[in-house]
Scaffold this active site. Sequence first.
Site, PDB file in Angstrom:
ATOM      1  N   HIS A   1     100.973  54.581  -2.391  1.00  0.00           N
ATOM      2  CA  HIS A   1     101.568  55.067  -1.142  1.00  0.00           C
ATOM      3  C   HIS A   1     102.677  54.095  -0.743  1.00  0.00           C
ATOM      4  CE1 HIS A   1     101.851  56.455   3.045  1.00  0.00           C
ATOM      5  NE2 HIS A   1     101.859  55.173   3.375  1.00  0.00           N
TER       6      HIS A   1
ATOM      7  N   ASN B   1      99.234  59.977  -7.586  1.00  0.00           N
ATOM      8  CA  ASN B   1     100.565  59.420  -7.856  1.00  0.00           C
ATOM      9  C   ASN B   1     100.648  57.911  -7.624  1.00  0.00           C
ATOM     10  OD1 ASN B   1     100.444  59.486  -5.117  1.00  0.00           O
ATOM     11  ND2 ASN B   1     102.207  60.815  -4.811  1.00  0.00           N
TER      12      ASN B   1
HETATM   13  P1  GDP Z   1     104.870  60.554  -0.261  1.00  0.00           P
HETATM   14  O1  GDP Z   1     105.545  60.016   0.987  1.00  0.00           O
HETATM   15  O2  GDP Z   1     105.805  60.592  -1.454  1.00  0.00           O
HETATM   16  O3  GDP Z   1     103.560  59.875  -0.579  1.00  0.00           O
HETATM   17  O4  GDP Z   1     104.534  62.109  -0.013  1.00  0.00           O
HETATM   18  P2  GDP Z   1     103.911  62.909   1.236  1.00  0.00           P
HETATM   19  O5  GDP Z   1     103.878  62.078   2.479  1.00  0.00           O
HETATM   20  O6  GDP Z   1     104.639  64.216   1.287  1.00  0.00           O
HETATM   21  O7  GDP Z   1     102.424  63.247   0.764  1.00  0.00           O
HETATM   22  C1  GDP Z   1     101.371  62.317   0.915  1.00  0.00           C
HETATM   23  C2  GDP Z   1     100.513  62.356  -0.320  1.00  0.00           C
HETATM   24  O8  GDP Z   1      99.890  63.652  -0.431  1.00  0.00           O
HETATM   25  C3  GDP Z   1     101.273  62.210  -1.650  1.00  0.00           C
HETATM   26  O9  GDP Z   1     101.564  60.862  -1.975  1.00  0.00           O
HETATM   27  C4  GDP Z   1     100.298  62.854  -2.629  1.00  0.00           C
HETATM   28  O10 GDP Z   1      99.219  61.988  -2.970  1.00  0.00           O
HETATM   29  C5  GDP Z   1      99.769  64.030  -1.802  1.00  0.00           C
HETATM   30  N1  GDP Z   1     100.576  65.265  -2.003  1.00  0.00           N
HETATM   31  C6  GDP Z   1     101.840  65.499  -1.581  1.00  0.00           C
HETATM   32  N2  GDP Z   1     102.248  66.732  -1.913  1.00  0.00           N
HETATM   33  C7  GDP Z   1     101.193  67.314  -2.563  1.00  0.00           C
HETATM   34  C8  GDP Z   1     100.988  68.603  -3.154  1.00  0.00           C
HETATM   35  O11 GDP Z   1     101.863  69.477  -3.143  1.00  0.00           O
HETATM   36  N3  GDP Z   1      99.752  68.827  -3.713  1.00  0.00           N
HETATM   37  C9  GDP Z   1      98.766  67.881  -3.729  1.00  0.00           C
HETATM   38  N4  GDP Z   1      97.587  68.186  -4.310  1.00  0.00           N
HETATM   39  N5  GDP Z   1      98.936  66.653  -3.185  1.00  0.00           N
HETATM   40  C10 GDP Z   1     100.128  66.372  -2.617  1.00  0.00           C
END
Ligand code: GDP
Length: 140
Positions: free
Chosen positions: A115, A112
């Site tokens: 960060h 995505n």
């Molecule tokens: P952010 O704060 O929007 O970056 O989201 P999070 O802290 O929840 O997650 C950290 C990173 O983990 C995200 O930016 C994604 O690269 C990855 N990620 C989050 N949710 C998922 C998921 O459900 N599946 C997978 N494969 N990767 C995920």
Amino acid sequence: MQRTLTIIKPDSMEAQNAGNILAHLEKEGFQIQALKRMRLSEAQAQKFYEVHRERPFYDSLVAYMTSGPIIAVALARENAVPHLREVMGATDPANAEDGTIRALYGSSIERNAIHGSDSPENARKELHFFFSRAELIAAE
Ligand code: GDP
């Protein structure tokens, strides 16, 4: 001014979107205060995403974040932390608002594009993960 951390993730580096993403952030009023291109080791990626250790996607996330180089960037702006979250867009690019960096450059919930720190406290910790105290002082 507040500081936050962004990481230009491996998918963005591979697609050569780093310049466009930095330009997008500058247009949003962020100052680039410190910047480091590197390849994370497995141990570094595991540590950075430690809060997600119990999640089913943890191993895959660590493999992805170590799959190629990244650029860690210290950004400064008024309300830098919430503003970056807004400009970055939702975690899943499919749910990210039009014009956000993840909508423009992300390809999946994992790959995505960037960060962004989720709180001022985490921004401080994450900036110190990548940059020395001296580098952060010199950037002011
Ligand atoms: P952010 O704060 O929007 O970056 O989201 P999070 O802290 O929840 O997650 C950290 C990173 O983990 C995200 O930016 C994604 O690269 C990855 N990620 C989050 N949710 C998922 C998921 O459900 N599946 C997978 N494969 N990767 C995920």
